[in-house]
Design an enzyme around this catalytic site. Structure first.
Site, PDB file in Angstrom:
ATOM      1  N   GLU A 142       1.480  70.904  19.479  1.00  0.00           N
ATOM      2  CA  GLU A 142       2.783  71.520  19.730  1.00  0.00           C
ATOM      3  C   GLU A 142       2.610  72.860  20.448  1.00  0.00           C
ATOM      4  O   GLU A 142       1.744  73.658  20.106  1.00  0.00           O
ATOM      5  CB  GLU A 142       3.494  71.735  18.393  1.00  0.00           C
ATOM      6  CG  GLU A 142       4.834  72.433  18.507  1.00  0.00           C
ATOM      7  CD  GLU A 142       5.398  72.848  17.153  1.00  0.00           C
ATOM      8  OE1 GLU A 142       6.599  73.152  17.077  1.00  0.00           O
ATOM      9  OE2 GLU A 142       4.624  72.868  16.167  1.00  0.00           O
ATOM     10  N   LYS A 152      12.610  68.789  21.081  1.00  0.00           N
ATOM     11  CA  LYS A 152      12.739  68.747  19.629  1.00  0.00           C
ATOM     12  C   LYS A 152      14.215  68.795  19.271  1.00  0.00           C
ATOM     13  O   LYS A 152      14.951  69.672  19.712  1.00  0.00           O
ATOM     14  CB  LYS A 152      11.990  69.929  19.008  1.00  0.00           C
ATOM     15  CG  LYS A 152      11.940  69.900  17.491  1.00  0.00           C
ATOM     16  CD  LYS A 152      11.089  71.045  16.955  1.00  0.00           C
ATOM     17  CE  LYS A 152      10.969  70.992  15.441  1.00  0.00           C
ATOM     18  NZ  LYS A 152      10.151  72.106  14.913  1.00  0.00           N
ATOM     19  N   CYS A 162       6.479  68.827  15.006  1.00  0.00           N
ATOM     20  CA  CYS A 162       6.337  69.688  13.824  1.00  0.00           C
ATOM     21  C   CYS A 162       7.007  69.074  12.602  1.00  0.00           C
ATOM     22  O   CYS A 162       6.737  67.936  12.247  1.00  0.00           O
ATOM     23  CB  CYS A 162       6.877  71.082  14.144  1.00  0.00           C
ATOM     24  SG  CYS A 162       6.487  72.326  12.884  1.00  0.00           S
TER      25      CYS A 162
END
Length: 528
Positions: A285, A350, A403
């Site tokens: 990430e 995301k 994440c």
């Protein structure tokens, strides 16, 4: 046992509070990285006995009497989340000058807020409280509802859900494929609390038989799935996972950008002739030290790094120019696919951001006090609108979960986008060598089992791994290791449709305990 239970039931004042607090604190040992699940058979009976004694004042209203039960759950939750999530405060110390003031909120405020859900769990249980096995079912129902609410309300935060305590290894993870995490939460509490019956003998045989049956079914189903012939796969994907272990305090330092990029590229190039045998290179990430399209030479260097036909899957910050005059640019936490010509061929943003970490709720209010998000290098992120699979290799369609998105069962919908492999990019360097990264990995591992798909996981400082669809680790890097991990992911280009109505089974499980608790409670009142 009767004497111990009697002493707990009759406790009053600070002694009851202390037992509830210590019970929650000790239960953390059932979670990763400790995985000492037997502690659950001690902590939950203590809670049952505390609720047995939570009668309130004789003149109290119903809500007044529930207040005592709520307090038990709240103090239990404060101990559980306080000792289970203390490491969250470590993220604030990366930039201590800006965020150290918030340390008390992180280590005490967050647990205090999350503990409200467990206070609600014990209050709900007290509503249906009876004797014998009925009160055990009531507690399972209360926690089943509370854990579902915790995963849903205010963007949700199902970290350290009770069900994980019953799933410390792949053998004990397989049941989640059938009943889902929310069903496992209720089942785990029901079984853990059953030893409370040893104190009064009421429904003892039935209770212990039910607990034993569930435990045998749990282990038996896991053994059956793990020993069954492997699922038929018709394709493989060769991956190289790069774990650079870049220190968080230097990640966006302009003076270190070139060195960070060089480390990533050097780790991605094999020192022997195996470079061309890898289909996809995976970086963690926000691994790119520049904005995704900010520096053309960076993309050229990546293209030169990749062998013919290879692709790079990388976490990056993506920007969009302002659409209206005077507005600020928007930044997204994204995963991008880059081909061997240095071209960005796909990107997914995301969708589920971390509140206070990646964005600020009520941002204008906090801006007035000069308070920013923890990861506020770009002034906070905007959420993506749509998640889609990224096609790589020969028929692989990767479902990107960035994440902590991986901890949400409700976000795991691979069939909707035709995904056959999960990819989880994360950066847990914020939390150092603490229980946090291990807890995060365990939840990702369980998501693979729940979805029935293999998973590729690239973490900045660990734990990076390839996990198969049964939760077994194919290969992995430990925390703070530096290197490149080569592994092969076997997958089905056309995975069978997931026909298990997992959400319905979870709901039915929770409602079963509600029905049992309600029936026993009504029966007790009729007898009285």
């Amino acid at each position: 046992m009767e004497r111990l239970a009697g002493n707990i039931v009759l406790m009053w004042g600070w002694r009851r509070t202390l037992v509830a607090l210590l019970s929650g604190s000790a239960l953390v040992l059932a979670q990763a990285p400790y995985d000492f699940f037997p502690v659950g058979f001690v902590c939950f009976p203590l809670i049952v006995w505390l609720i047995d004694g939570a009668t309130g004042e004789p003149r109290d209203t119903v809500f007044g009497r529930l207040r005592a039960a709520f307090g038990i759950g709240w103090w239990f939750g404060l101990g559980y989340f306080g000792f289970g999530l203390w490491w969250v405060g470590k993220a604030l110390m990366v930039d201590a000058e800006s965020h150290a003031w918030a340390l008390p909120f992180a280590v005490l405020g967050i647990p205090a807020l999350l503990a409200i859900f467990y206070g609600l769990a014990t209050a709900i249980a007290r509503l249906f409280w009876s004797d014998g096995i009925g009160r055990i079912a009531a507690l399972a129902f209360g926690f089943g509802v509370a854990e579902w609410l915790r995963a849903t309300l205010f963007t949700g935060f199902p970290w350290l859900s009770m069900g994980y305590a019953a799933m410390p290894l792949p053998l004990l993870m397989q049941s989640v494929h059938l009943v889902g995490l929310f069903g496992m939460n209720a089942l785990a509490v029901f079984v853990f609390a059953m030893p409370a019956l040893l104190a009064d003998g009421k429904h003892l045989r039935a209770g212990l038989a039910a607990a034993a049956l569930l435990a045998v079914a749990h282990v038996g189903y896991g053994a059956a799935r793990l020993t069954a012939p492997p699922d038929e796969t018709d394709a493989t994907l060769s991956v190289r996972i790069v774990q650079p272990s870049i220190a968080q305090d230097g990640k966006w330092d302009p003076a270190q950008r070139e060195a960070i990029l060089k480390r990533l590229i050097d780790l991605s190039i094999a020192p022997d002739e195996t470079q061309a045998s890898v289909d996809v290179v995976v970086w963690p990430e926000t691994a790119l030290p520049y904005l995704l399209a900010e520096r053309a030479q960076m993309l050229v260097d990546i293209g030169e790094m990749l062998a013919d036909g290879q692709e790079l899957l990388v976490g990056a910050v993506r920007s969009e120019a302002a659409v209206t005059p005077g507005a600020a640019a928007r930044y997204y936490n994204a995963v991008a696919a880059i081909n061997d010509r240095g071209e960005i061929v796909d990107a997914v943003d995301k969708v589920h951001l971390v509140p206070f970490g990646e964005y600020l709720p009520l941002k204008p209010l906090f801006d007035a006090f000069g308070i920013g998000a923890i990861a506020d290098t770009f002034g906070g992120f905007f959420p993506g609108s749509v998640r889609h699979a990224i096609a790589v290799g020969d028929g692989a369609r990767l479902l990107p979960m960035i994440c902590y998105e991986i901890i949400f069962p409700q976000l795991m919908r691979p069939a909707e986008v035709g995904a056959n492999v999960i990819v989880n990019l994360t950066n847990d360097a914020w939390f150092g060598d603490t229980p946090g990264p291990y807890q995060h990995f365990r939840q990702a591992q369980v998501r693979a089992v729940e979805a029935g798909l293999p998973m590729i996981r690239a973490a900045n400082n660990g734990l990076s791994a390839v996990v198969d669809e049964k939760g077994r680790i194919v290969d992995a890097f430990g925390l703070d290791a530096v290197g490149a991990l080569d592994a092969t992911v076997a997958y089905r280009t056309r995975p069978p449709a997931d026909t298990i109505p997992r959400r319905s089974i979870s709901l039915a499980t929770i409602l079963f305990f509600a029905t049992l608790a309600c029936g026993m409670s009504v029966g007790l009142r009729l007898r009285l």
